[in-house]
Scaffold this active site. Structure first.
Site, short mmCIF file in Angstrom:
data_model
loop_
_atom_site.label_atom_id
_atom_site.label_comp_id
_atom_site.label_asym_id
_atom_site.label_seq_id
_atom_site.Cartn_x
_atom_site.Cartn_y
_atom_site.Cartn_z
N ASP A 101 0.86 -1.18 0.00
CA ASP A 101 0.00 0.00 0.00
C ASP A 101 0.90 1.24 0.00
OD1 ASP A 101 -1.91 1.94 0.57
OD2 ASP A 101 -3.04 0.70 1.94
N ARG A 164 -10.83 -11.40 8.19
CA ARG A 164 -9.74 -12.18 7.60
C ARG A 164 -10.25 -13.50 7.03
NH1 ARG A 164 -4.90 -9.77 9.28
NH2 ARG A 164 -4.90 -8.95 11.39
#
Ligand code: XMP
Length: 195
Positions: A101, A164
């Site tokens: 990112d 997740r």
């Protein structure tokens, strides 16, 4: 949980196919090297488990626990909590992470490996690359998918340690997370059955 997802970006089957291709490419590119695949916990754990089963050569695995801090969806800094104490000298280390990112996490890990361990080489493999938000100049050697500037969850990726376990990668509804402009409680989607 599924109702908190605005859009599915990568369904299970597409991820499976791409991870298989990545495993095959790493097998070919790393032929003849003494390779350690290093997973960055916790986000890469599901990707890592699938990836290593698609690498068809002798490799070893290790784990490092890295956490980034920020407001939940933006990372500002990196804390290397646990790093492998295994001797990596002479090895080619492939660092595996869920998403590239800002680049801070991967850059910090690569720097630490290069400066503190006499590794032969350091390579990087990420499932997702979100180029739009990069603040550190860094490109991964192997990338699964390029994603736009969405906050994504699932397949190991979390928000506040949740989501997740989604088998796909999707975009979280904005009302499920707080931002600097709209501070709120983590796991704000109580009305959607998250809590
Ligand atoms: P960077 O490259 O900014 O990434 O140092 C730091 C860590 O932040 C997490 N991250 C995300 N997690 N959805 C997530 O669930 C996202 O869109 C996202 N972007 C960054 C991830 O754990 C990465 O290793």
């Amino acid at each position: 949980m599924h109702s908190d997802i605005k859009q599915v970006l990568y369904p299970e089957e597409q991820i499976r196919k791409r991870v298989r291709e990545l495993g095959q490419t790493i097998t070919q590119d790393m032929a003849g090297e003494d390779v350690v695949l290093l997973a960055l916990l916790k986000g890469s754990v599901i990707f890592f488990a699938d990836l290593i089963r698609n690498v068809a050569s002798h490799i070893r695995v290790d784990f490092a626990w890295v956490s980034s801090y920020g407001d939940g969806t933006t990372s500002r800094g990196v804390e290397l909590k646990v790093f492998p104490d295994e001797d990596l000298s002479g090895k080619t280390v492939v660092v595996v992470d869920d998403i590239l990112d800002t680049g801070r996490t991967l850059a910090a890990v690569v720097h630490k490996l290069r400066s503190e361990q006499s590794v032969k080489d350091v390579k990087t493999c990420v499932l997702l690359d979100k180029k739009a938000r990069r603040v550190v100049e860094l490109e991964a050697d192997w990338v699964g998918f390029h994603v736009e500037d969405f906050f994504v969850v699932g397949y190991g990726l979390d928000y506040a340690d949740r989501y997740r376990n989604l088998p796909y990668i999707g975009v979280l509804n904005e009302h499920c997370y707080q931002t600097e402009d709209a501070p709120g409680e983590a796991g704000i989607c109580k009305d959607h059955g998250v809590e």
